[in-house]
Write a protein that holds these residues in place. Structure first.
Motif, short mmCIF file in Angstrom:
data_model
loop_
_atom_site.label_atom_id
_atom_site.label_comp_id
_atom_site.label_asym_id
_atom_site.label_seq_id
_atom_site.Cartn_x
_atom_site.Cartn_y
_atom_site.Cartn_z
N THR A 1 0.83 -1.20 0.00
CA THR A 1 0.00 0.00 0.00
C THR A 1 0.86 1.26 0.00
O THR A 1 0.60 2.19 -0.75
CB THR A 1 -0.95 -0.01 1.21
OG1 THR A 1 -1.72 -1.21 1.17
CG2 THR A 1 -1.89 1.18 1.20
N ASN B 1 -7.03 -3.10 6.15
CA ASN B 1 -8.04 -3.97 6.76
C ASN B 1 -7.78 -5.43 6.39
O ASN B 1 -7.86 -5.83 5.24
CB ASN B 1 -9.45 -3.58 6.31
CG ASN B 1 -10.51 -4.26 7.17
OD1 ASN B 1 -10.19 -4.98 8.12
ND2 ASN B 1 -11.77 -4.04 6.83
N GLY C 1 -14.74 -7.01 6.44
CA GLY C 1 -15.25 -5.86 5.70
C GLY C 1 -16.38 -5.14 6.42
O GLY C 1 -16.56 -3.93 6.27
N VAL D 1 -16.06 -1.71 8.41
CA VAL D 1 -15.79 -0.45 7.72
C VAL D 1 -17.05 0.09 7.04
O VAL D 1 -17.80 -0.67 6.43
CB VAL D 1 -14.71 -0.66 6.64
CG1 VAL D 1 -14.40 0.66 5.94
CG2 VAL D 1 -13.45 -1.25 7.24
N GLU E 1 -17.87 1.39 4.00
CA GLU E 1 -17.16 1.39 2.72
C GLU E 1 -17.41 2.68 1.92
O GLU E 1 -16.52 3.16 1.22
CB GLU E 1 -17.55 0.15 1.89
CG GLU E 1 -16.38 -0.77 1.63
CD GLU E 1 -16.78 -2.11 1.02
OE1 GLU E 1 -17.73 -2.18 0.22
OE2 GLU E 1 -16.12 -3.12 1.36
N ALA F 1 -5.28 3.09 1.11
CA ALA F 1 -5.82 1.97 1.88
C ALA F 1 -5.42 0.66 1.24
O ALA F 1 -5.27 0.56 0.01
CB ALA F 1 -7.35 2.07 1.96
N LEU G 1 -6.74 -3.31 1.37
CA LEU G 1 -7.88 -4.09 1.86
C LEU G 1 -7.82 -5.54 1.41
O LEU G 1 -7.63 -5.82 0.23
CB LEU G 1 -9.18 -3.45 1.35
CG LEU G 1 -9.33 -1.94 1.52
CD1 LEU G 1 -10.56 -1.43 0.78
CD2 LEU G 1 -9.41 -1.58 3.01
N ASP G 2 -7.98 -6.45 2.36
CA ASP G 2 -8.06 -7.88 2.04
C ASP G 2 -9.50 -8.37 2.18
O ASP G 2 -9.83 -9.47 1.75
CB ASP G 2 -7.15 -8.68 3.00
CG ASP G 2 -7.09 -10.17 2.65
OD1 ASP G 2 -6.91 -10.49 1.45
OD2 ASP G 2 -7.22 -11.01 3.56
N PHE H 1 -13.93 -7.22 2.43
CA PHE H 1 -14.91 -6.28 1.91
C PHE H 1 -16.29 -6.57 2.49
O PHE H 1 -16.55 -7.67 2.99
CB PHE H 1 -14.92 -6.36 0.38
CG PHE H 1 -13.55 -6.12 -0.22
CD1 PHE H 1 -13.13 -4.84 -0.49
CD2 PHE H 1 -12.65 -7.17 -0.40
CE1 PHE H 1 -11.85 -4.59 -0.98
CE2 PHE H 1 -11.37 -6.94 -0.88
CZ PHE H 1 -10.96 -5.65 -1.17
N LEU I 1 -5.88 -3.77 -3.35
CA LEU I 1 -6.97 -4.70 -3.07
C LEU I 1 -6.55 -6.15 -3.25
O LEU I 1 -5.97 -6.51 -4.27
CB LEU I 1 -8.15 -4.39 -4.02
CG LEU I 1 -8.56 -2.91 -4.10
CD1 LEU I 1 -9.59 -2.71 -5.21
CD2 LEU I 1 -9.13 -2.43 -2.77
#
Ligand code: NDP
Length: 322
Positions: free
Chosen positions: A113, A229, A233, A236, A238, A253, A255-256, A258, A276
């Motif tokens: 990231t 994260n 998910g 958050v 989103e 960000a 993210l793994d 969602f 992502l």
């Protein structure tokens, strides 16, 4: 005689778990965990469920002789464990065996990231290094960052240990302070976000963490802020995250996980400052095998010793009746 005990497997399950359940018990498979698929003949015979899918209250109620649900994964937000406890049904998960793997993934995601490694690799693969020269310098760095961990549990600790080795300062937020832990504790998530510039969430998906990372928390993280994260998910907001990433409220960000997997909002996919991953936290052959073994070992322990290895807190008090 364990081989006479019926274990129901709704939906997909890890191959190794399937093979071991089939060998040790009488295995019955179902397309998915839908109570309308349970025949009258099957309903009363099922004593255990092995699953990596959602198990709701109606499914539990449709199996009157159910004793145990062995769930694949440490996060069991998809299993109605409170209802199971009320019905005297044991629920187990797979803690510890995945902790180090998930912490490794969290660090990889954080570094990707801030240092844009996936984008830099694409630059090479697309021939741009030859045609256009070096990949642009990254605006972000890990150097000098202050990390805050939301969810300082098993995986949070393993992430903190790695961050320490990388030279970052560490603070955390849990509902309760961890006794004997020297990292700075913040009683609120917004307070933690205000004190750090790198927020890593590894909190479980529960009613109390639902959309906890909201617009206020992201604002508190600030314009150099990085949010990672690796938890769930559902923790958050989103929409607020997309707005914060596109409006410069935070920098980037990773993210793994969602809100509605495997569907990821196009707005997130379109953002250049979002890194992502498709929920791969524990997804190595090594670690998934260990998780599969723990699913089956819980069933074996329950039906041979009357006690599981890793009960979830909600059902820790459920006892096996004779
Ligand atoms: P633990 O139970 O060990 O840790 C969870 C931590 O979260 C605890 O320290 C707990 O502290 C804290 N917490 C829980 N609820 C709240 C709340 N409402 N507010 C603040 N803090 C809270 O779990 P693990 O570390 O083993 O796993 C954590 C989660 O990671 C899993 O539940 C799962 O969802 C996710 N995960 C994701 C993976 C992936 O592939 N991306 C893989 C594996 C796990 P306290 O009780 O004091 O609040």
């Amino acid at each position: 005689d364990r081989s006479a005990v019926t274990i129901l497997v709704p939906g997909r399950l890890h191959e190794r778990a399937l093979a071991r359940v089939d060998k040790a018990f009488k295995m019955v498979r179902l397309d998915r965990a839908d109570k309308s698929l349970i025949s009258d003949g099957l309903a009363g015979t099922v004593r255990g469920v092995a699953a990596m899918t959602a198990i709701d209250a109606a499914f539990i109620d449709a199996l009157p002789n159910l004793e145990i649900i062995a769930s694949f994964g440490v996060g069991y937000d998809a299993v109605d464990a409170r209802h199971a406890a009320a019905k005297g049904v044991m629920v187990t998960n797979t803690p510890d065996v995945l902790t180090e793997e998930v912490a490794d993934t969290a660090l990889g995601l954080l570094i990707n990231t801030v240092r844009e490694l996936a984008r830099a690799e694409n630059w090479l693969r697309q021939g741009r290094w030859v045609k256009e020269g070096p990949y642009p310098l990254t605006k972000a760095t890990l150097r000098g960052r202050h990390a805050g961990i939301f969810g300082m549990g098993r995986i949070g600790m393993a992430i903190a240990k790695r961050l320490e080795a990388f030279g970052l300062s560490i603070a955390y937020h849990n509902r309760r302070r961890v006794e004997g832990l020297s990292y700075e504790y913040h009683p609120t998530l917004a307070g933690l976000a205000a004190a750090v510039d790198t927020l890593i969430s590894v909190a479980p998906g529960t009613a109390s963490t639902e959309k906890a990372v909201n617009a206020e928390v992201l604002r508190a993280l600030g314009p150099d802020g990085v949010f990672v994260n690796i938890g769930r998910g559902s923790t958050v907001d989103e929409e607020a995250l997309i707005a914060a990433l596109s409006g410069g409220v935070i920098r980037a960000a990773g993210l793994d996980v969602f809100a509605d997997e495997p569907r990821v909002p196009q707005a997130l996919i379109d953002l250049p400052n979002a890194t992502l991953l498709p929920h791969v936290g524990s997804a190595s052959v090594h670690t998934r095998n260990a998780m599969a073994d723990l699913v089956v070992d819980n069933l074996v322990a329950w039906f041979s010793e009357g006690k599981p290895l890793t009960p979830v807190p909600e059902t820790a008090g459920v006892a096996k009746s004779a």
